[in-house]
Design a protein around this motif. Structure first.
Motif, PDB file in Angstrom:
ATOM      1  N   SER A 224     -36.425  43.819 119.856  1.00  0.00           N
ATOM      2  CA  SER A 224     -37.289  44.460 118.861  1.00  0.00           C
ATOM      3  C   SER A 224     -38.141  43.438 118.124  1.00  0.00           C
ATOM      4  CB  SER A 224     -36.431  45.254 117.874  1.00  0.00           C
ATOM      5  OG  SER A 224     -37.228  45.827 116.855  1.00  0.00           O
ATOM      6  N   LEU A 225     -37.557  42.279 117.824  1.00  0.00           N
ATOM      7  CA  LEU A 225     -38.309  41.251 117.105  1.00  0.00           C
ATOM      8  C   LEU A 225     -39.458  40.716 117.950  1.00  0.00           C
ATOM      9  CD1 LEU A 225     -38.297  39.853 114.388  1.00  0.00           C
ATOM     10  CD2 LEU A 225     -36.786  38.108 115.338  1.00  0.00           C
ATOM     11  N   LEU A 226     -39.216  40.542 119.241  1.00  0.00           N
ATOM     12  CA  LEU A 226     -40.313  40.117 120.112  1.00  0.00           C
ATOM     13  C   LEU A 226     -41.438  41.134 120.128  1.00  0.00           C
ATOM     14  CD1 LEU A 226     -38.740  38.514 123.320  1.00  0.00           C
ATOM     15  CD2 LEU A 226     -39.900  37.399 121.424  1.00  0.00           C
ATOM     16  N   PHE A 227     -41.074  42.411 120.160  1.00  0.00           N
ATOM     17  CA  PHE A 227     -42.084  43.461 120.157  1.00  0.00           C
ATOM     18  C   PHE A 227     -42.912  43.422 118.871  1.00  0.00           C
ATOM     19  CE2 PHE A 227     -43.293  47.860 119.061  1.00  0.00           C
ATOM     20  CZ  PHE A 227     -44.109  48.139 120.142  1.00  0.00           C
ATOM     21  N   HIS A 228     -42.256  43.187 117.746  1.00  0.00           N
ATOM     22  CA  HIS A 228     -42.990  43.157 116.475  1.00  0.00           C
ATOM     23  C   HIS A 228     -43.807  41.880 116.320  1.00  0.00           C
ATOM     24  CE1 HIS A 228     -40.219  46.465 115.478  1.00  0.00           C
ATOM     25  NE2 HIS A 228     -41.128  46.811 114.596  1.00  0.00           N
ATOM     26  N   TYR A 229     -43.343  40.771 116.898  1.00  0.00           N
ATOM     27  CA  TYR A 229     -44.179  39.567 116.907  1.00  0.00           C
ATOM     28  C   TYR A 229     -45.480  39.825 117.657  1.00  0.00           C
ATOM     29  CZ  TYR A 229     -41.235  35.905 114.851  1.00  0.00           C
ATOM     30  OH  TYR A 229     -40.543  35.105 113.983  1.00  0.00           O
ATOM     31  N   ASP A 230     -45.394  40.585 118.745  1.00  0.00           N
ATOM     32  CA  ASP A 230     -46.586  40.904 119.523  1.00  0.00           C
ATOM     33  C   ASP A 230     -47.471  41.917 118.799  1.00  0.00           C
ATOM     34  OD1 ASP A 230     -47.994  40.708 122.206  1.00  0.00           O
ATOM     35  OD2 ASP A 230     -47.628  42.862 122.103  1.00  0.00           O
ATOM     36  N   TRP A 231     -46.845  42.795 118.058  1.00  0.00           N
ATOM     37  CA  TRP A 231     -47.583  43.853 117.359  1.00  0.00           C
ATOM     38  C   TRP A 231     -48.271  43.312 116.105  1.00  0.00           C
ATOM     39  CZ3 TRP A 231     -44.829  48.788 115.050  1.00  0.00           C
ATOM     40  CH2 TRP A 231     -45.811  49.705 114.623  1.00  0.00           C
ATOM     41  N   ILE A 232     -47.522  42.584 115.283  1.00  0.00           N
ATOM     42  CA  ILE A 232     -48.051  42.083 114.015  1.00  0.00           C
ATOM     43  C   ILE A 232     -48.376  40.607 114.195  1.00  0.00           C
ATOM     44  CG2 ILE A 232     -47.640  41.839 111.554  1.00  0.00           C
ATOM     45  CD1 ILE A 232     -47.647  44.734 112.547  1.00  0.00           C
ATOM     46  N   SER A 233     -49.652  40.280 114.274  1.00  0.00           N
ATOM     47  CA  SER A 233     -50.085  38.904 114.462  1.00  0.00           C
ATOM     48  C   SER A 233     -50.496  38.303 113.120  1.00  0.00           C
ATOM     49  CB  SER A 233     -51.256  38.856 115.448  1.00  0.00           C
ATOM     50  OG  SER A 233     -51.637  37.528 115.695  1.00  0.00           O
ATOM     51  N   ILE A 234     -50.865  37.020 113.159  1.00  0.00           N
ATOM     52  CA  ILE A 234     -51.440  36.409 111.956  1.00  0.00           C
ATOM     53  C   ILE A 234     -52.720  37.161 111.616  1.00  0.00           C
ATOM     54  CG2 ILE A 234     -52.490  34.304 111.048  1.00  0.00           C
ATOM     55  CD1 ILE A 234     -50.618  32.701 112.789  1.00  0.00           C
ATOM     56  N   PRO A 235     -52.928  37.514 110.353  1.00  0.00           N
ATOM     57  CA  PRO A 235     -54.105  38.310 110.000  1.00  0.00           C
ATOM     58  C   PRO A 235     -55.399  37.741 110.585  1.00  0.00           C
ATOM     59  CG  PRO A 235     -52.680  38.098 108.097  1.00  0.00           C
ATOM     60  CD  PRO A 235     -52.083  37.234 109.180  1.00  0.00           C
ATOM     61  N   LEU A 236     -56.187  38.608 111.160  1.00  0.00           N
ATOM     62  CA  LEU A 236     -57.419  38.194 111.820  1.00  0.00           C
ATOM     63  C   LEU A 236     -58.363  37.489 110.865  1.00  0.00           C
ATOM     64  CD1 LEU A 236     -59.261  38.201 114.310  1.00  0.00           C
ATOM     65  CD2 LEU A 236     -60.053  40.472 113.604  1.00  0.00           C
ATOM     66  N   VAL A 237     -58.375  37.914 109.608  1.00  0.00           N
ATOM     67  CA  VAL A 237     -59.317  37.320 108.646  1.00  0.00           C
ATOM     68  C   VAL A 237     -59.036  35.833 108.460  1.00  0.00           C
ATOM     69  CG1 VAL A 237     -59.819  39.466 107.431  1.00  0.00           C
ATOM     70  CG2 VAL A 237     -57.799  38.134 106.781  1.00  0.00           C
ATOM     71  N   TYR A 238     -57.757  35.449 108.497  1.00  0.00           N
ATOM     72  CA  TYR A 238     -57.439  34.031 108.315  1.00  0.00           C
ATOM     73  C   TYR A 238     -57.842  33.228 109.544  1.00  0.00           C
ATOM     74  CZ  TYR A 238     -54.940  29.901 106.752  1.00  0.00           C
ATOM     75  OH  TYR A 238     -54.629  28.634 106.366  1.00  0.00           O
ATOM     76  N   THR A 239     -57.614  33.778 110.726  1.00  0.00           N
ATOM     77  CA  THR A 239     -58.054  33.103 111.946  1.00  0.00           C
ATOM     78  C   THR A 239     -59.566  32.933 111.948  1.00  0.00           C
ATOM     79  OG1 THR A 239     -56.177  34.052 113.156  1.00  0.00           O
ATOM     80  CG2 THR A 239     -58.009  33.213 114.457  1.00  0.00           C
ATOM     81  N   GLN A 240     -60.287  33.947 111.481  1.00  0.00           N
ATOM     82  CA  GLN A 240     -61.744  33.845 111.412  1.00  0.00           C
ATOM     83  C   GLN A 240     -62.194  32.787 110.411  1.00  0.00           C
ATOM     84  OE1 GLN A 240     -62.665  37.926 110.475  1.00  0.00           O
ATOM     85  NE2 GLN A 240     -63.049  38.455 112.628  1.00  0.00           N
ATOM     86  N   VAL A 241     -61.514  32.710 109.273  1.00  0.00           N
ATOM     87  CA  VAL A 241     -61.880  31.720 108.256  1.00  0.00           C
ATOM     88  C   VAL A 241     -61.690  30.307 108.798  1.00  0.00           C
ATOM     89  CG1 VAL A 241     -61.162  30.743 106.042  1.00  0.00           C
ATOM     90  CG2 VAL A 241     -61.488  33.193 106.262  1.00  0.00           C
ATOM     91  N   VAL A 242     -60.559  30.060 109.462  1.00  0.00           N
ATOM     92  CA  VAL A 242     -60.293  28.728 109.994  1.00  0.00           C
ATOM     93  C   VAL A 242     -61.315  28.362 111.068  1.00  0.00           C
ATOM     94  CG1 VAL A 242     -58.612  27.341 111.242  1.00  0.00           C
ATOM     95  CG2 VAL A 242     -57.842  28.913 109.479  1.00  0.00           C
TER      96      VAL A 242
END
Length: 465
Positions: A224-242
């Motif tokens: 279940s934890l692997l599934f949620h790691y795949d589902w909930i990623s690092i927020p896209l806005v932070y990846t875009q800012v970096v």
């Protein structure tokens, strides 16, 4: 395949890490060389454009723009270090969490092998089916998050063909409709089959059944934890800012870090080197840092350092079936070990490791700690009437002080501790100001009998009258 260099850095030696800089597979060079070549090409384009294609007036305008851009690249207007450092730290913690969440069947297969009994065909069938359900669940979850596993099992029919699922189980699996991922269904079959084994007496008591359920739930939690790691990623806005921060910083560097005409006397432009060495290094470090974050944010792809999910699937099904089938009640004969007749024995060393036997065993950081005579005295409240008597030093304290005397450490340089204590019966020490008797040393011991030295050998035990 995951690139491992652990053996090469097992010992810290001169040039140990430097040798790793020349490896290509899994290296930052392989990950970054396209962006690096593009940056160099753009820098050369602007340099040639400034030097040969602009008129003197246009060059003056370009130089003012370059100085303006350089002002921002040399200050903290674009916080590249801050956003990059926090982002890579966050991505690394996420990467390690995904690795530790990988569902390994080792604990579960031990519980099945030790608690689902029966050497007949039915017992063997139960154990193998239970572990096949567990491995089927991990295949289903990895198939939904790993590109490698999905390419290996593009459809459920491929899973049936590989032996993780039967045709009847596939029909049962598809007959239950759910809008969500159904990786948990085989684990439900596991729980029901374990309960049936308990009813048949294959699982002998409820405690054993509880152990199976606990290990099953731990296994399910990791899926279940692997599934949620795949589902909930690092927020896209932070990846875009970096990403925007790094790319915009080096976009300004393309113009701001150009070498301007030294004859015009611009500040920090007294030398024309053509090649911006330190700017290129800065691009390599900062952009390489960003690429590392991109690499580890999802380790279930097909990069050099991504997880070997297909090999893990092969390993899990092989060891789990080996544990619950071939090794069930298949024990080696119980024999006396090689050191049966020896009370104390030592395991032999090879010639290359024999030097380790000369090192003393670690017994604690305070084992050889030196203490003064005052530290050995026992303190009692002054208002209580006290007597004193000699306390024989035995055990680790006596042995430690005895070794101290034999080595010539401290204030004493002769005799062993037991002889010094025994000789106190024929010698009467002085009484201190509080009326406490302290055991003294005989003069023939050859030791100065000051109060501090006598206190190191005997401890005054005070008790109320």
């Amino acid at each position: 395949m995951t690139v491992s260099y652990t053996l090469e850095v097992a010992d810290a030696k001169f040039g140990g890490f430097s040798k790793l800089l020349f490896r290509w597979k899994g290296s930052i060079y392989r990950l970054l060389y396209k962006e690096f070549l593009m940056f160099c090409g753009l820098y050369i384009f602007f340099s040639v454009f400034y030097r040969f294609l602009l008129t003197p007036k246009q060059q003056d305008l370009f130089e003012r723009i370059a100085l303006y851009c350089d002002q921002f690249t040399n200050t903290s207007f674009i916080p590249v270090l801050f956003v990059l450092g926090f982002y890579v730290t966050l991505a690394f913690n996420r990467w390690w969490g995904q690795y530790t969440s990988f569902p390994l069947p080792d604990n579960l297969m031990m519980a099945v092998s030790g608690n689902v009994h029966g050497t007949d065909e039915r017992g063997r069938l139960l154990r193998r089916t239970l572990m096949r359900y567990a491995n089927l669940s991990s295949v289903l979850i990895l198939r939904s998050i790993s590109t490698r596993v999905h390419k290996r099992f593009p459809t459920l029919e491929h899973i049936v063909e590989s032996g993780f699922m039967t045709s009847l189980e596939l029909k049962k699996f598809e007959s239950h409709h759910s809008d969500f991922n159904k990786y948990w269904m085989p684990l439900t079959w596991f729980a029901n089959l374990a309960s049936r084994a308990r009813e048949e007496g294959r699982v002998r008591d409820d405690i054993a059944l509880r152990l199976l359920m606990d290990e099953l739930n731990n296994y399910r939690a990791k899926c279940s934890l692997l599934f949620h790691y795949d589902w909930i990623s690092i927020p896209l806005v932070y990846t875009q800012v970096v990403t925007a921060a790094v790319y915009s910083f080096f976009g300004f560097c393309l113009i701001g870090r150009q070498f301007l005409n030294p004859a015009k006397g611009y500040k920090n432009h007294q030398l024309d080197m053509y090649v911006p060495v330190f700017t290129l290094l800065q691009f390599f470090f900062y952009t390489g840092w960003l690429k590392v974050g991109e690499l580890i944010i999802n380790p279930f792809g097909e990069d050099d350092d991504d997880f070997e999910t297909n090999q893990l699937i092969d390993r899990n099904i092989e060891v789990s079936m080996l544990a619950v089938d071939d090794m069930y009640q298949n024990l080696p004969p119980t024999l006396k070990d090689k050191h049966w007749e020896q009370k104390h024995f030592s395991v032999p060393y090879t010639l290359s490791t024999a030097v380790e036997t000369l090192r003393p065993a670690f017994k604690g950081s305070t084992y050889d700690m030196r203490m003064s005579a005052e530290d050995l005295e026992i303190h009692q409240p002054e208002d209580a009437p006290l007597d004193a008597q000699c306390l024989p030093l035995k055990g680790s304290v006596g042995n430690g002080l005895d070794k101290l005397l034999q080595r010539g450490k401290g204030a004493f340089r002769g005799g062993s501790l037991p002889s010094l204590i025994d000789s106190n019966e024929d010698y009467e020490g002085d009484a201190d100001a509080e009326g406490m008797d302290v055991c003294a040393l005989p003069p023939e011991a050859g030791i100065s009998t000051t109060k501090q030295e006598r206190a190191l050998i005997s401890i005054a035990v005070h008790h109320a009258q």
